[in-house]
Enzyme design. Sequence first.
Site, PDB file in Angstrom:
ATOM      1  N   ARG A  35       0.644  -1.275  -0.470  1.00 42.02           N
ATOM      2  CA  ARG A  35       0.049   0.246   0.006  1.00 42.02           C
ATOM      3  C   ARG A  35       1.023   1.374   0.104  1.00 42.02           C
ATOM      4  NH1 ARG A  35      -3.667  -0.975   4.623  1.00 42.02           N
ATOM      5  NH2 ARG A  35      -0.789  -1.053   5.541  1.00 42.02           N
TER       6      ARG A  35
ATOM      7  N   ASN B 167      -6.271  -3.070   2.534  1.00 44.58           N
ATOM      8  CA  ASN B 167      -6.175  -4.703   2.546  1.00 44.58           C
ATOM      9  C   ASN B 167      -7.449  -4.334   2.425  1.00 44.58           C
ATOM     10  OD1 ASN B 167      -3.237  -4.993   1.908  1.00 44.58           O
ATOM     11  ND2 ASN B 167      -3.511  -4.527   4.565  1.00 44.58           N
TER      12      ASN B 167
END
Length: 93
Positions: free
Chosen positions: A22, A40
């Site tokens: 990320r 996520n």
Amino acid sequence: MNNHVFQMNCWFEGHVQGVGFRYQTVSVAKGFDVTGNVRNLVDGRVHLYAEGEQSEVLAFQAEVASELQNYIRGAEIKTDRGPRACQNFRIEQ
């Protein structure tokens, strides 16, 4: 003239959680004129949402896939057009 933008949802699977995926995606986003988010999922995938000009969004997704290819086993992409939903690009919790 409408104000709809190109929208892309991309679900990455593989070893994509716990590897800085990320944060790297946010770093890549700084080089493109896109807004959206990355997060996520409980099933182990990472969901990437990006919006903007089609060429920018697709180039951004391709760059993420290229830079993180060692972690990605597969990706599913869905695109659409709609009103802008994000003001910046960030990690969603």
